[in-house]
Enzyme design. Structure first.
Site, PDB file in Angstrom:
ATOM      1  N   LYS A  15     -10.737  -5.313   9.872  1.00  0.00           N
ATOM      2  CA  LYS A  15      -9.595  -4.900  10.685  1.00  0.00           C
ATOM      3  C   LYS A  15      -9.575  -5.654  12.022  1.00  0.00           C
ATOM      4  O   LYS A  15      -8.509  -5.874  12.599  1.00  0.00           O
ATOM      5  CB  LYS A  15      -9.623  -3.390  10.909  1.00  0.00           C
ATOM      6  CG  LYS A  15      -9.310  -2.579   9.644  1.00  0.00           C
ATOM      7  CD  LYS A  15      -7.930  -2.913   9.099  1.00  0.00           C
ATOM      8  CE  LYS A  15      -7.489  -2.001   7.983  1.00  0.00           C
ATOM      9  NZ  LYS A  15      -6.132  -2.317   7.486  1.00  0.00           N
TER      10      LYS A  15
ATOM     11  N   TYR B 209     -15.156  -2.574   6.595  1.00  0.00           N
ATOM     12  CA  TYR B 209     -13.799  -2.141   6.954  1.00  0.00           C
ATOM     13  C   TYR B 209     -13.453  -2.505   8.395  1.00  0.00           C
ATOM     14  O   TYR B 209     -12.441  -3.143   8.663  1.00  0.00           O
ATOM     15  CB  TYR B 209     -13.671  -0.629   6.744  1.00  0.00           C
ATOM     16  CG  TYR B 209     -12.319  -0.073   7.117  1.00  0.00           C
ATOM     17  CD1 TYR B 209     -11.229  -0.232   6.265  1.00  0.00           C
ATOM     18  CD2 TYR B 209     -12.123   0.604   8.319  1.00  0.00           C
ATOM     19  CE1 TYR B 209      -9.975   0.274   6.598  1.00  0.00           C
ATOM     20  CE2 TYR B 209     -10.875   1.111   8.664  1.00  0.00           C
ATOM     21  CZ  TYR B 209      -9.808   0.946   7.795  1.00  0.00           C
ATOM     22  OH  TYR B 209      -8.575   1.433   8.144  1.00  0.00           O
TER      23      TYR B 209
ATOM     24  N   SER C 187      -3.754  -2.214  11.451  1.00  0.00           N
ATOM     25  CA  SER C 187      -5.198  -2.336  11.618  1.00  0.00           C
ATOM     26  C   SER C 187      -5.765  -0.954  11.976  1.00  0.00           C
ATOM     27  O   SER C 187      -5.153   0.073  11.667  1.00  0.00           O
ATOM     28  CB  SER C 187      -5.508  -3.382  12.695  1.00  0.00           C
ATOM     29  OG  SER C 187      -6.900  -3.564  12.845  1.00  0.00           O
TER      30      SER C 187
ATOM     31  N   SER D  96       1.365   3.602  -2.507  1.00  0.00           N
ATOM     32  CA  SER D  96       1.129   4.666  -3.489  1.00  0.00           C
ATOM     33  C   SER D  96       0.708   5.989  -2.851  1.00  0.00           C
ATOM     34  O   SER D  96       0.771   7.041  -3.490  1.00  0.00           O
ATOM     35  CB  SER D  96       0.066   4.226  -4.509  1.00  0.00           C
ATOM     36  OG  SER D  96      -1.184   4.043  -3.866  1.00  0.00           O
TER      37      SER D  96
ATOM     38  N   GLY E 278       0.818  -1.214   0.000  1.00  0.00           N
ATOM     39  CA  GLY E 278       0.000   0.000   0.000  1.00  0.00           C
ATOM     40  C   GLY E 278       0.847   1.257   0.000  1.00  0.00           C
ATOM     41  O   GLY E 278       0.677   2.149   0.835  1.00  0.00           O
TER      42      GLY E 278
END
Length: 227
Positions: free
Chosen positions: A150, A146, A129, A11, A9
């Site tokens: 998590k 979501y 998380s 970017s 992740g």
């Protein structure tokens, strides 16, 4: 001591800042993200950006081949990639719910499983998380997929730490509070978080390198605010 570190992740947000911080310290970084352009544009000599979909088997195989041929071992894995859908429970589709779990849970499962053979007793897997996944914490409408995803990786971390406590690696998980990222803006439009992505990334970077010396199988709540 320079380490071989994988970050997912990368970017934007925390992942992007993590790569910059860790590369400045001289570590070798494999930066995994669907969009490799932001990291590629930095032209960091000790960073290899991969255009990578965590749910794509051939992309996972590419990572495995890279590690086997270039590194042979992995010292740190930071599972940072995340996907968020903010929708009322009765409006979210099964496909949307599944997509969130594919990135936030199955992605963590697949990549961690792939890399464990390259890890050693002192390696560290740190999963990012959210406070939304912590039992008893304040929950927010619209984040059923979501927050529950998590919560799943928190329990997964505890189980894996027990399973690998003799051989390593160590496993820990951070439940982050509000950090000013694009994802936070998607979840809470207009909300201004008290912590920047860069500040949180500095804390995560340091813990990923040193935290396993004192912690294993632990959930650490890294939050000074709600949400």
């Amino acid at each position: 001591m320079k380490k071989n570190i994988i970050v997912t992740g990368t970017s934007r947000g925390i992942g992007f800042e993590l790569v910059k911080i860790l590369s400045e310290q001289g570590h070798q970084i494999l930066a995994l993200s669907r969009n490799e352009k932001p990291i590629k544009s930095l032209n960091l000599k000790n960073v290899t950006p991969f255009s990578f979909d965590i749910n794509n088997k051939s992309d996972l195989q590419q990572v495995k081949t890279f590690i086997a041929e270039k590194w042979e071992k992995v010292d740190v894995l930071i599972n940072n990639a995340g996907k968020l859908v903010n929708k009322p429970f009765t409006k979210i589709t099964s496909a949307e719910f599944e997509e969130v779990y594919k990135t936030n849970v199955f992605g963590v499962f697949e990549l961690t499983k792939l890399l464990i053979p390259f890890m050693h007793k002192k390696s560290h897997v740190l999963t990012i998380s959210s406070m939304g996944g912590v039992q008893g914490s304040l929950k927010f409408p619209g984040l059923s997929a979501y927050s529950s995803s998590k919560g799943a990786v928190i329990t997964l971390t505890e189980v894996l730490a027990e399973e690998y406590k003799e051989s390593g690696p160590s496993f820990n998980v951070f439940a982050l509070g509000a950090v000013q990222t694009e994802m936070l803006e998607e979840a809470f439009p207009g909300y201004q978080a008290p912590v920047s992505a860069e500040k949180m990334a500095k804390y995560i970077a340091d813990f990923s390198l040193n935290g396993h010396e004192l912690y294993n199988g632990k959930l650490l709540q890294v939050s000074n605010s709600t949400p």
